[in-house]
Design a protein around this motif. Sequence first.
Motif, PDB file in Angstrom:
ATOM      1  N   GLY A 110     -36.432 -35.727  87.930  1.00 43.03           N
ATOM      2  CA  GLY A 110     -35.779 -37.013  88.129  1.00 43.03           C
ATOM      3  C   GLY A 110     -35.538 -37.727  86.821  1.00 43.03           C
ATOM      4  O   GLY A 110     -35.269 -37.113  85.785  1.00 43.03           O
ATOM      5  N   TYR A 111     -35.645 -39.060  86.865  1.00 40.88           N
ATOM      6  CA  TYR A 111     -35.356 -39.915  85.721  1.00 40.88           C
ATOM      7  C   TYR A 111     -36.665 -40.483  85.183  1.00 40.88           C
ATOM      8  O   TYR A 111     -37.178 -41.472  85.723  1.00 40.88           O
ATOM      9  N   PRO A 112     -37.226 -39.903  84.126  1.00 41.75           N
ATOM     10  CA  PRO A 112     -38.470 -40.459  83.582  1.00 41.75           C
ATOM     11  C   PRO A 112     -38.238 -41.865  83.047  1.00 41.75           C
ATOM     12  O   PRO A 112     -37.267 -42.125  82.339  1.00 41.75           O
ATOM     13  N   ARG A 113     -39.152 -42.754  83.388  1.00 44.02           N
ATOM     14  CA  ARG A 113     -39.095 -44.129  82.873  1.00 44.02           C
ATOM     15  C   ARG A 113     -40.429 -44.452  82.220  1.00 44.02           C
ATOM     16  O   ARG A 113     -41.487 -44.226  82.808  1.00 44.02           O
ATOM     17  N   LEU A 114     -40.362 -44.994  81.017  1.00 43.70           N
ATOM     18  CA  LEU A 114     -41.571 -45.357  80.293  1.00 43.70           C
ATOM     19  C   LEU A 114     -41.612 -46.856  80.073  1.00 43.70           C
ATOM     20  O   LEU A 114     -40.666 -47.433  79.540  1.00 43.70           O
ATOM     21  N   ARG A 115     -42.696 -47.495  80.506  1.00 39.98           N
ATOM     22  CA  ARG A 115     -42.957 -48.902  80.174  1.00 39.98           C
ATOM     23  C   ARG A 115     -44.040 -48.905  79.097  1.00 39.98           C
ATOM     24  O   ARG A 115     -45.146 -48.428  79.330  1.00 39.98           O
ATOM     25  N   LEU A 116     -43.697 -49.420  77.940  1.00 38.84           N
ATOM     26  CA  LEU A 116     -44.592 -49.366  76.790  1.00 38.84           C
ATOM     27  C   LEU A 116     -44.834 -50.773  76.267  1.00 38.84           C
ATOM     28  O   LEU A 116     -43.890 -51.511  75.999  1.00 38.84           O
ATOM     29  N   PHE A 117     -46.104 -51.131  76.139  1.00 40.42           N
ATOM     30  CA  PHE A 117     -46.456 -52.396  75.511  1.00 40.42           C
ATOM     31  C   PHE A 117     -46.760 -52.112  74.041  1.00 40.42           C
ATOM     32  O   PHE A 117     -47.664 -51.334  73.729  1.00 40.42           O
ATOM     33  N   ALA A 118     -45.982 -52.719  73.151  1.00 42.70           N
ATOM     34  CA  ALA A 118     -46.075 -52.371  71.734  1.00 42.70           C
ATOM     35  C   ALA A 118     -46.039 -53.615  70.860  1.00 42.70           C
ATOM     36  O   ALA A 118     -45.564 -54.689  71.249  1.00 42.70           O
ATOM     37  N   GLN A 119     -46.518 -53.435  69.638  1.00 45.53           N
ATOM     38  CA  GLN A 119     -46.618 -54.522  68.670  1.00 45.53           C
ATOM     39  C   GLN A 119     -46.260 -53.979  67.298  1.00 45.53           C
ATOM     40  O   GLN A 119     -46.673 -52.877  66.927  1.00 45.53           O
ATOM     41  N   ALA A 120     -45.478 -54.737  66.547  1.00 48.30           N
ATOM     42  CA  ALA A 120     -45.109 -54.344  65.188  1.00 48.30           C
ATOM     43  C   ALA A 120     -46.044 -55.027  64.204  1.00 48.30           C
ATOM     44  O   ALA A 120     -46.085 -56.256  64.125  1.00 48.30           O
ATOM     45  N   ASP A 121     -46.800 -54.233  63.459  1.00 49.65           N
ATOM     46  CA  ASP A 121     -47.712 -54.760  62.453  1.00 49.65           C
ATOM     47  C   ASP A 121     -47.059 -54.594  61.084  1.00 49.65           C
ATOM     48  O   ASP A 121     -46.966 -53.484  60.558  1.00 49.65           O
ATOM     49  N   GLY A 122     -46.563 -55.688  60.526  1.00 45.07           N
ATOM     50  CA  GLY A 122     -45.918 -55.628  59.227  1.00 45.07           C
ATOM     51  C   GLY A 122     -44.410 -55.679  59.303  1.00 45.07           C
ATOM     52  O   GLY A 122     -43.725 -55.400  58.310  1.00 45.07           O
ATOM     53  N   SER A 123     -43.860 -56.038  60.459  1.00 44.25           N
ATOM     54  CA  SER A 123     -42.410 -56.121  60.622  1.00 44.25           C
ATOM     55  C   SER A 123     -42.092 -57.018  61.794  1.00 44.25           C
ATOM     56  O   SER A 123     -42.969 -57.371  62.589  1.00 44.25           O
ATOM     57  N   ASN A 124     -40.814 -57.396  61.920  1.00 44.86           N
ATOM     58  CA  ASN A 124     -40.384 -58.189  63.074  1.00 44.86           C
ATOM     59  C   ASN A 124     -39.511 -57.372  64.024  1.00 44.86           C
ATOM     60  O   ASN A 124     -38.838 -57.927  64.895  1.00 44.86           O
ATOM     61  N   ASP A 125     -39.521 -56.038  63.852  1.00 45.83           N
ATOM     62  CA  ASP A 125     -38.749 -55.163  64.731  1.00 45.83           C
ATOM     63  C   ASP A 125     -39.321 -53.751  64.623  1.00 45.83           C
ATOM     64  O   ASP A 125     -40.122 -53.451  63.728  1.00 45.83           O
TER      65      ASP A 125
END
Length: 291
Positions: free
Chosen positions: A123-138
Amino acid sequence: MGSTQKWLRIHATMEWPDYYIEEHQADLLRFFDRFLKDVDNGWEDTPTVRYTLHDLEGADRTNLPATQFPPEQAVATQYFLDASTSTLGTEAPSAATASYDATTKDGCVEFAMTVEKDTAFIGYPRLRLFAQADGSNDMDIFVLLQKLDADGRLMEQITIPNKSPQMQQMTREGASILSYKGSNGRLRASMRQLDTDKTTDDVPVHSFDRVEKLASGEIVALDFDLFPTGLLLYAGQQLRLIVGGYNTLGGAMPGTENLVPDNHGRHVIHTGGDHASFLRIGTMPFAADPE
């Protein structure tokens, strides 16, 4: 595409060689004869969907009939990422984090699970990821869903008739259209906004109508739509999810350059607790014997 009369055939190889197989040409000509010449040739009895399950060991199952994709018997299953154990599992874990250097080619984190019985992931894999940038704004994040054998070796497959050592070398770090290495996806965090009218449980659709940079220390939910897939895993084999800051597949076509991400610092992946990152994909049992 707007017609109510539609048929889908999902093949196991690259489209160019697939189209020129004699039986596939005959199949397409039957379709044209029916709708361009009004020949009553029984085309309507063709299954609405014919899909493929990749074995990656020389025994792909092709032309499997169904009324929809994913097949009706596929059950959407949610697998939670656990940064403390680098695993995928159906039970929500406690809160944990993992991180990687986003400026290097090998900067990534991995999550894997071993299947206890023969299983098709489809099927259609969907990933929900909680992430944080350390040292950048993107951050630019690339994800890849792979099949490993019982000994943990990556399984992949050349998708054209030429499977020579030269082709193996060419596709090692590029020409990814010629070698199937798994289902992949990518997202820039500042373009994470979803189109709520078009997004479904299976497929997130991004609006791409705004740029939302990250504040210092901000943890954001990122939704990845991975390429649709059909993978057979036998008992003891592994499903592995790689999350990183570099496109390990390389350029799509021979000679094309790889994407250059705009990454700085480290990416921190949050799992469990209030930041329950998960992979959602359809699963169904299948007979190990193709006969």
